[in-house]
Design an enzyme around this catalytic site. Structure first.
Site, short mmCIF file in Angstrom:
data_model
loop_
_atom_site.label_atom_id
_atom_site.label_comp_id
_atom_site.label_asym_id
_atom_site.label_seq_id
_atom_site.Cartn_x
_atom_site.Cartn_y
_atom_site.Cartn_z
N ASP A 1 62.13 92.27 82.21
CA ASP A 1 61.18 91.75 83.19
C ASP A 1 60.12 92.80 83.48
OD1 ASP A 1 60.12 90.00 85.20
OD2 ASP A 1 61.08 91.29 86.70
N ASP B 1 63.23 104.50 81.20
CA ASP B 1 62.15 105.31 81.80
C ASP B 1 61.24 105.87 80.71
OD1 ASP B 1 64.37 106.83 81.04
OD2 ASP B 1 64.23 108.23 82.72
N TYR C 1 70.46 89.80 87.11
CA TYR C 1 69.98 88.53 87.66
C TYR C 1 71.12 87.57 87.97
CZ TYR C 1 64.94 89.15 86.79
OH TYR C 1 63.64 89.56 86.83
N LYS D 1 69.76 102.20 79.78
CA LYS D 1 69.83 103.39 80.64
C LYS D 1 71.23 103.96 80.48
CE LYS D 1 68.20 106.20 83.78
NZ LYS D 1 67.16 107.21 83.48
N ASP E 1 55.88 93.06 81.95
CA ASP E 1 54.65 93.10 82.75
C ASP E 1 53.81 94.32 82.36
OD1 ASP E 1 55.29 90.83 84.21
OD2 ASP E 1 54.79 91.72 86.14
C1 IPM Z 1 59.33 86.40 84.78
C2 IPM Z 1 59.27 86.30 86.28
C3 IPM Z 1 60.59 85.75 86.81
C4 IPM Z 1 61.68 86.72 86.41
C5 IPM Z 1 60.62 85.48 88.31
C6 IPM Z 1 59.52 84.58 88.76
C7 IPM Z 1 61.96 84.95 88.75
O1 IPM Z 1 58.95 87.53 86.84
O2 IPM Z 1 59.59 85.37 84.12
O3 IPM Z 1 59.11 87.49 84.26
O4 IPM Z 1 61.91 87.72 87.09
O5 IPM Z 1 62.31 86.47 85.38
MG MG Z 2 58.41 89.00 85.41
#
Ligand code: IPM
Ligand code: MG
Length: 356
Positions: free
Chosen positions: A247, A223, A142, A192, A251
């Site tokens: 990240d 993975d 990032y 990784k 999710d």
């Molecule tokens: C998160 C989001 C952010 C990230 C985006 C919106 C920049 O996906 O906080 O997980 O990638 O960190």
């Molecule tokens: Mg995210």
């Protein structure tokens, strides 16, 4: 009563609705713990682009740095898809994380007993899942050197760089180890290392840091970790990983709880902490009063715990949320026949009532 100052950044999409929902709950819980809250609303993301032409105005940063904690809704939306990369709404989030030095992102993934049936996984696999993802938040791909576009011998290309230093890895692994000690004591580092040099350094430093902290650390390639999260989520306790992998994995882990709308997060460093739900701005349902406020309300609980030292107030919010869900109240994202469908505002009132 001691007064604490909370900067609220509603942001875009459903952000204003969900932060408005969390505020009275935060106030009520704080008051019970002898704390008075003063709220200051600041702009960031698309809302700030519209007003100031930039996603993270200086005055927002100054206010955030001076506050006791920051509560953020969500930023971004299709309206700003066309803006230049350097002023995208997401830049506000990355900018505030970096400026406040928020290197440790805690994302608890707990499957509520009332909601096991909502998981895409079978109940016997998901029941009892309780994971804390500790994501490094101010380094890695990032923030490494990048190039939006360059042309080499007539071919256009773009690139990003994954960079981690020893102190960056050591401090995040230390946060994860300390969290693990207050939980089941199991810690898994994800990398990784079979391919990436930065991951090999990560693994070496993670092992040494955990040893210093008196813990054995397990290692998984990212993975494999992605696979194990759906095969056996219960086998995880604390997961520590870099910015990009964190990240993606958060999710994946979030959705196995039934709805991404439920999950809170805390971003911590050495100064002011920032709290936000892990879901996005959901522009498709913005302004309809149907968004699930629970992720933000649970983020408010994390704020009380980590920034204001009000553990009892935090636990009270968490118990109130669980009770309202157990009683069958559901926002649209979690609604099923037989349950009671409620709006954002109704959900908020129910949680507030349980709290009082
Ligand atoms: C998160 C989001 C952010 C990230 C985006 C919106 C920049 O996906 O906080 O997980 O990638 O960190
Ligand atoms: Mg995210």
């Amino acid at each position: 009563m001691t007064t604490k100052r909370i900067v609220v950044i509603p942001g875009d999409g459903i952000g204003p609705e969900i932060t408005a929902a969390a505020r009275p709950i935060l106030t009520a819980a704080a008051n019970k713990s002898g704390l008075d809250l003063e709220f200051v609303t600041c702009l960031a993301g698309g809302a700030a682009i519209d007003k100031y032409g930039e996603p993270l105005p200086q005055e927002t940063l100054v206010a955030a740095k001076a506050a006791d904690a920051v509560l953020l809704g969500a930023v971004g939306g299709p309206k700003w898809d066309g803006v230049a990369p350097e002023i995208r709404p997401e830049k506000a989030l990355l900018g505030i994380r970096k400026a406040l030095g928020l290197y440790a992102n805690l994302r608890p993934v707990k499957v509520s007993a009332a909601l096991t049936a909502y998981s895409p996984l079978k109940p016997e696999i998901v029941t009892g899942t309780d994971i804390l993802i500790v994501r490094e938040l101010t380094g890695g791909m990032y923030f490494g050197p990048k190039c939006e576009s360059e042309t080499i011998e007539g071919t256009e290309r773009a690139w990003d760089t994954e960079v981690y230093s020893v102190p960056e890895v050591a401090r995040i692994v230390r946060v994860a180890c300390r969290a693990a000690k207050g939980r089941r004591g199991k810690i898994t580092s994800v990398d990784k290392a079979n391919v990436l040099a930065s991951s090999r350094l990560w693994r070496r430093v993670a092992t040494a840091t955990a040893r210093e902290e008196g813990l054995d650390i397990g290692h998984l390639y990212v993975d494999n970790c992605a696979m194990q999260l759906v095969l056996s989520p219960k086998s995880f306790d604390v997961v520590v990983t870099g910015n990009l992998f964190g990240d993606i994995l958060s999710d994946e882990a979030a959705v196995i709880t039934g709805s991404i709308g439920l999950l809170p997060s805390a971003s911590l460093g050495d100064g002011t902490g920032l709290y936000e739900p892990i879901h996005g701005s959901a522009p498709d349902i913005a302004g309809q009063g149907i968004a699930n406020p629970v992720g933000t309300i649970l983020s408010a609980a994390m704020l009380l715990r980590h920034s204001l030292g009000a553990e009892e107030a935090a636990a009270a919010i968490e118990q109130a949320v669980e009770a309202v869900l157990a009683a069958g109240h559901r926002t649209a994202d979690l609604y099923r026949p037989g349950m009671t469908k409620v709006s954002t505002e109704e959900m908020t009132k129910l949680i507030l009532k349980k709290l009082q």
